[in-house]
Enzyme design. Structure first.
Site, mmCIF file in Angstrom:
data_model
loop_
_atom_site.group_PDB
_atom_site.id
_atom_site.type_symbol
_atom_site.label_atom_id
_atom_site.label_comp_id
_atom_site.label_asym_id
_atom_site.label_seq_id
_atom_site.Cartn_x
_atom_site.Cartn_y
_atom_site.Cartn_z
ATOM 1 C CE LYS A 82 77.183 64.649 40.577
ATOM 2 N NZ LYS A 82 77.630 65.374 39.376
ATOM 3 C CG ASP A 83 81.570 65.585 38.283
ATOM 4 O OD1 ASP A 83 80.620 65.097 37.654
ATOM 5 O OD2 ASP A 83 81.482 66.623 38.961
ATOM 6 N NE ARG A 132 72.431 59.178 37.528
ATOM 7 C CZ ARG A 132 71.506 59.792 38.263
ATOM 8 N NH1 ARG A 132 70.553 59.089 38.844
ATOM 9 N NH2 ARG A 132 71.536 61.102 38.435
ATOM 10 N NE ARG A 133 69.485 63.452 37.554
ATOM 11 C CZ ARG A 133 70.296 64.460 37.816
ATOM 12 N NH1 ARG A 133 70.681 65.266 36.825
ATOM 13 N NH2 ARG A 133 70.718 64.693 39.042
ATOM 14 N NE ARG A 150 76.942 69.379 30.518
ATOM 15 C CZ ARG A 150 78.016 69.790 29.846
ATOM 16 N NH1 ARG A 150 78.080 69.638 28.550
ATOM 17 N NH2 ARG A 150 79.026 70.331 30.487
ATOM 18 N NE ARG A 156 72.310 71.062 34.960
ATOM 19 C CZ ARG A 156 72.659 69.792 34.981
ATOM 20 N NH1 ARG A 156 71.729 68.859 35.081
ATOM 21 N NH2 ARG A 156 73.917 69.438 34.919
ATOM 22 C CB CYS A 243 80.707 59.897 29.173
ATOM 23 S SG CYS A 243 80.823 60.382 27.455
#
Length: 310
Positions: A82-83, A132-133, A150, A156, A243
């Site tokens: 995904k990165d 996306r979220r 981030r 986090r 992005c």
């Protein structure tokens, strides 16, 4: 590369290093005589805590890893798929040698008081910087507020404990990799929170001319994951998202081997959602990815993506 030593390069975050340990363990099981050594690098994306679009987007998490591989400072790179940007080719001279068996693709909600997503009161601050979220929450739970966050998962969780947010959304696979599934309040189905392209997949990248190593590590690859990832990355490649584009989707291999791909494109405010879902039939995975992208382009995905600042 010494025949008996493989130097593995990766980001230096706790999660990235846990991923390398999985690769080392699987390699050791297949090739007990092969030694491995970890080359940890700090990437631009790990150093920069602001908007990723300001530091060339997703490539921020892969550039330094790619450089170490191309410079000959390492032999094998481990990436979260995904990165790895899909809107442009892999760096010239490199190739994916294997995609490991896929982990959980879902997102998890972490709430200190154990509330589920549908129970969160208006104004609850969700810590996430994922477009996306953010778009999906704006569409499904517009009364919640997203606050930028981030950093790696451990960081986090520290920010959540410090009160910088009321709840977090994190990838289940990531929490599994760092041994922190204990903090999960609710696992969200892909219907509630559609995952990112390449979710839960680790890729092994080599130099193209290192055929001996490619042959050695390709045995770690999982055929279903390879087909799913090929479909998803071709979808993203054709769509040419950047992005800041809220794009989500996942391919799934059914019990009978049938491959399907479900994908969505959103406006950042979640007010417009484009959907497509197709089965491969006799199509190869790349053709399936192309077909789903074209279905979304027919619905206006190009204009939607180009209309988002980046």
């Amino acid at each position: 590369m010494a025949a008996d030593l493989i130097r593995i390069v990766s980001r230096d975050s706790p999660m990235a290093l846990a991923q390398v340990e999985r690769v080392r363990a699987e390699l050791a099981a297949l090739h007990p005589d092969t030694r491995t050594e970890v080359v940890a690098v700090k990437t631009t994306g790990d150093k920069w805590m602001g908007d990723l679009a300001l530091v060339e987007g997703k490539g921020a998490f892969t550039k330094e890893v790619d450089q170490a591989l191309l410079a000959g400072d390492a032999d094998l790179a481990v990436h979260c798929v995904k990165d790895v940007p899909a809107d442009r080719p892999l760096p010239a001279g490199t190739t994916f040698a294997a995609f490991l068996e896929r982990d959980d693709i879902r997102d998890a909600l972490i709430h200190p008081d154990g509330l589920h997503l549908d129970q969160l009161p208006s104004g609850t601050r969700i810590g996430t910087s994922s477009v996306r979220r953010i778009a999906q929450l704006a569409a499904s739970h517009p009364h919640l507020e997203c606050v930028p966050m981030r950093g790696n998962a451990n960081r986090r969780l520290e920010k959540l404990a410090a009160g910088e947010a009321d709840a977090l959304l994190l990838a289940v696979s990531g929490l599994e990799r760092i041994g922190r599934t204990d903090v999960i309040t609710e696992i969200l189905s892909p219907e509630v929170m559609c995952p990112p392209i390449g979710a839960g997949v680790l890729a092994l990248q080599c130099r193209e001319d290192d055929t001996e190593l490619i042959d050695l590590v390709s045995a770690l690859g999982d055929p279903d994951t390879h087909r799913e990832t090929t479909a998803e990355r071709m979808f993203l490649h054709v769509l040419q998202g950047h992005c800041n584009s809220p794009i989500a989707g996942y391919a799934q291999t059914e019990g009978n081997g049938e491959l399907s791909l479900r994908a969505k494109v959103f406006t950042p405010d979640g007010k417009t959602v484009l959907n497509a879902h197709e089965w491969a039939g006799r199509l190869d995975p790349a053709t399936l990815g192309t077909s789903v992208a074209v279905a979304l382009l027919r619905q206006g995905a190009r204009e939607l993506i180009d209309g988002i600042a980046h």
